[in-house]
Design a protein around this motif. Structure first.
Motif, PDB file in Angstrom:
ATOM      1  N   GLN A   1       0.828  -1.206   0.000  1.00  0.00           N
ATOM      2  CA  GLN A   1       0.000   0.000   0.000  1.00  0.00           C
ATOM      3  C   GLN A   1       0.867   1.263   0.000  1.00  0.00           C
ATOM      4  O   GLN A   1       0.486   2.288  -0.561  1.00  0.00           O
ATOM      5  N   ALA A   2       2.052   1.178   0.597  1.00  0.00           N
ATOM      6  CA  ALA A   2       2.974   2.314   0.562  1.00  0.00           C
ATOM      7  C   ALA A   2       3.460   2.568  -0.860  1.00  0.00           C
ATOM      8  O   ALA A   2       3.588   3.723  -1.292  1.00  0.00           O
ATOM      9  N   ASP A   3       3.716   1.481  -1.612  1.00  0.00           N
ATOM     10  CA  ASP A   3       4.120   1.626  -3.011  1.00  0.00           C
ATOM     11  C   ASP A   3       3.014   2.289  -3.832  1.00  0.00           C
ATOM     12  O   ASP A   3       3.276   3.132  -4.695  1.00  0.00           O
TER      13      ASP A   3
ATOM     14  N   TRP B   1      -3.938   6.164   6.685  1.00  0.00           N
ATOM     15  CA  TRP B   1      -2.563   6.255   7.178  1.00  0.00           C
ATOM     16  C   TRP B   1      -1.646   6.936   6.159  1.00  0.00           C
ATOM     17  O   TRP B   1      -0.528   7.309   6.482  1.00  0.00           O
ATOM     18  N   GLN B   2      -2.142   7.115   4.922  1.00  0.00           N
ATOM     19  CA  GLN B   2      -1.339   7.798   3.901  1.00  0.00           C
ATOM     20  C   GLN B   2      -1.543   9.314   3.899  1.00  0.00           C
ATOM     21  O   GLN B   2      -0.781  10.033   3.237  1.00  0.00           O
TER      22      GLN B   2
ATOM     23  N   LEU C   1       0.519  12.300   2.042  1.00  0.00           N
ATOM     24  CA  LEU C   1      -0.114  13.013   0.930  1.00  0.00           C
ATOM     25  C   LEU C   1      -0.071  14.521   1.140  1.00  0.00           C
ATOM     26  O   LEU C   1       0.149  15.293   0.199  1.00  0.00           O
ATOM     27  N   ASN C   2      -0.270  14.937   2.361  1.00  0.00           N
ATOM     28  CA  ASN C   2      -0.335  16.372   2.654  1.00  0.00           C
ATOM     29  C   ASN C   2       1.019  17.069   2.583  1.00  0.00           C
ATOM     30  O   ASN C   2       1.089  18.303   2.625  1.00  0.00           O
ATOM     31  N   THR C   3       2.087  16.291   2.460  1.00  0.00           N
ATOM     32  CA  THR C   3       3.406  16.916   2.319  1.00  0.00           C
ATOM     33  C   THR C   3       3.616  17.465   0.912  1.00  0.00           C
ATOM     34  O   THR C   3       4.504  18.287   0.693  1.00  0.00           O
TER      35      THR C   3
ATOM     36  N   ALA D   1      -7.084  10.317  16.837  1.00  0.00           N
ATOM     37  CA  ALA D   1      -7.608  10.384  15.470  1.00  0.00           C
ATOM     38  C   ALA D   1      -7.094  11.623  14.747  1.00  0.00           C
ATOM     39  O   ALA D   1      -6.807  11.574  13.542  1.00  0.00           O
ATOM     40  N   ARG D   2      -6.992  12.729  15.456  1.00  0.00           N
ATOM     41  CA  ARG D   2      -6.454  13.948  14.839  1.00  0.00           C
ATOM     42  C   ARG D   2      -5.029  13.705  14.342  1.00  0.00           C
ATOM     43  O   ARG D   2      -4.648  14.159  13.266  1.00  0.00           O
ATOM     44  N   ASN D   3      -4.251  13.017  15.145  1.00  0.00           N
ATOM     45  CA  ASN D   3      -2.859  12.770  14.785  1.00  0.00           C
ATOM     46  C   ASN D   3      -2.723  11.756  13.664  1.00  0.00           C
ATOM     47  O   ASN D   3      -1.921  11.934  12.738  1.00  0.00           O
ATOM     48  N   SER D   4      -3.486  10.675  13.737  1.00  0.00           N
ATOM     49  CA  SER D   4      -3.274   9.525  12.854  1.00  0.00           C
ATOM     50  C   SER D   4      -4.185   9.501  11.636  1.00  0.00           C
ATOM     51  O   SER D   4      -3.993   8.669  10.750  1.00  0.00           O
TER      52      SER D   4
END
Length: 413
Positions: free
Chosen positions: A247-249, A267-268, A272-274, A334-337
């Motif tokens: 899933q990371a790939d 978890w992505q 993605l936000n970077t 949840a906010r963090n993860s």
């Protein structure tokens, strides 16, 4: 599945897990190690990521202050939690709380190694039935979830807008859109069909939404779902490399602009936000026909109390879990993860804070546990499906590959 950190599980590990009952019984879970400090308690988890370890450390610090205890965190890679727990049981040095991946919890529960959380006055009030089942084995509630996750359809807003396409909601729409969006080095869609749990996790929503069932892998509905994946490859809308991707790939392909859509989990989001110029959205995973329910797999971890003869420590362990899974802590975690709080009230608050992930919360509402029907046999089912993907997506018929998979799942080999 909390996040894509686990390694590939081979037959040797599976064999070890099937021996769990004998090992735990042999360990005679009748006590903790001698000389335990009565004011120090331990939580064993898989939070080896720096971010997750820090978030859990902050939670335990708050709970330590609230309960007047010292709570220590011990983290090992996710693939090692079960084996670590078994070794600690054998040496009578079990931690007070063990955080298992929910798909592995039934193995320890089946061996008689966990305490019924309801007997420790841990309530399931305001927790949806699907999430209660997620932490249960044969109707007994052994694991409390703080947050849960599932899969969704992520899409590149700019690419779909430029192509004049709406977000697909059915299999036909997704297949047609993926074909139109495939050009040059860009595939229409990316997903993980790799030979590990990642691929099985991603196959579940296609299998279940099509009416397939893990108790009958050779059934036509399961074959239909696998044929759908094969169709995407035949159209060249899905890379043949999907059989090797985690899933990371998949997320890497999406971020690099090599896929217009992807199946993935929350978890992505942090990654993605970077990429500030990547404008993405999420939607529920498309279904075979309009009106069908999109049924995804619930993923995540559950907090459990291992069985020992020290009932006093078990009661305190329950207080630790109650604190860690409180509405306040669920929302914070949840906010963090970017996961979804397990408690309905906490989830409602979270939805207001992150409306862009509303579709994820909707997907969680219809999701179910991978182990709900097969319990501790899930590892055998998973391994059988992994082999089926490798065979069917590289040429063998879905029917033949899944018939062999059913045989393997039944025999456990």
């Amino acid at each position: 599945m909390p996040r894509p950190r686990r390694g590939r599980r081979g037959r040797s590990t599976t064999a070890a897990l099937t021996a769990c009952s004998a090992l735990v019984a042999g360990a005679a879970l009748t006590g903790c190690g001698a000389g335990r400090d009565p004011g120090v308690f331990t939580v064993l988890n898989s939070s080896t990521d720096a971010s997750y370890h820090g978030w859990d450390a902050a939670t335990l610090k708050r709970c330590s202050a609230e309960l007047g205890l010292t709570i220590e965190q011990q983290s090992v890679p996710a693939a090692q939690v079960m084996q670590k727990s078994l070794r600690m049981a054998s040496s009578k040095s079990l931690p007070d709380v063990i955080q298992f991946d929910a798909s592995e919890m039934p193995t320890f529960a089946e061996a008689g190694g966990l305490v019924d959380l309801r007997s420790l006055d841990l309530s399931t009030k305001d927790i949806p039935k699907g999430i209660v089942d997620f932490g249960s084995y044969k109707g007994t509630y052994y694991g409390a979830a703080r947050t849960v996750n599932t899969l969704a359809l992520f899409y590149n807003k700019d690419i779909l807008k430029k192509a004049g396409l709406d977000v697909p909601t059915t299999w036909d729409e997704m297949r047609q859109s993926a074909k139109k969006l495939t050009r040059g080095s860009q595939y229409g869609i990316a997903l993980s069909a790799g030979g590990a749990e990642d691929g099985v996790f991603q196959f579940a929503p296609f299998m279940w939404s099509n009416g397939g069932d893990e108790t009958d892998l050779a059934g036509p509905k399961v074959a239909g779902a696998l044929d759908y994946w094969k169709g995407l490859i035949k159209d060249r809308s899905l890379s043949r490399s999907t059989v090797n991707w985690t899933q990371a790939d998949v997320n890497d392909q999406f971020m690099a602009g090599n896929a217009a859509m992807m199946i993935n989990g929350p978890w992505q989001v942090e990654t993605l936000n970077t990429k500030k110029n990547l404008h993405w959205g999420i939607a529920q995973i498309p279904v075979p026909n309009t009106g069908d329910a999109s049924v995804g797999p619930l993923g995540g971890a559950v907090l459990t109390v291992p069985k020992t003869e020290d009932t006093g420590r078990q009661k305190t362990a329950a207080k630790i879990i109650r604190c860690m899974s409180s509405e306040r802590e669920q929302i914070t975690y949840a906010r963090n993860s970017w996961m979804v709080p397990a408690n309905e009230k906490a989830a409602a608050t979270w939805r207001k804070e992150v409306p862009e992930l509303d579709a994820l919360a909707d997907q969680v509402a219809t999701a179910r546990s991978r182990t709900a029907k097969v319990g501790a046999r899930w590892s055998s089912v998973s391994l059988a499906l992994q082999s089926a993907f490798q065979s069917a997506l590289t040429g063998q018929s879905s029917e033949a590959a899944l018939k062999k998979a059913q045989s393997r799942a039944t025999s456990g080999n």
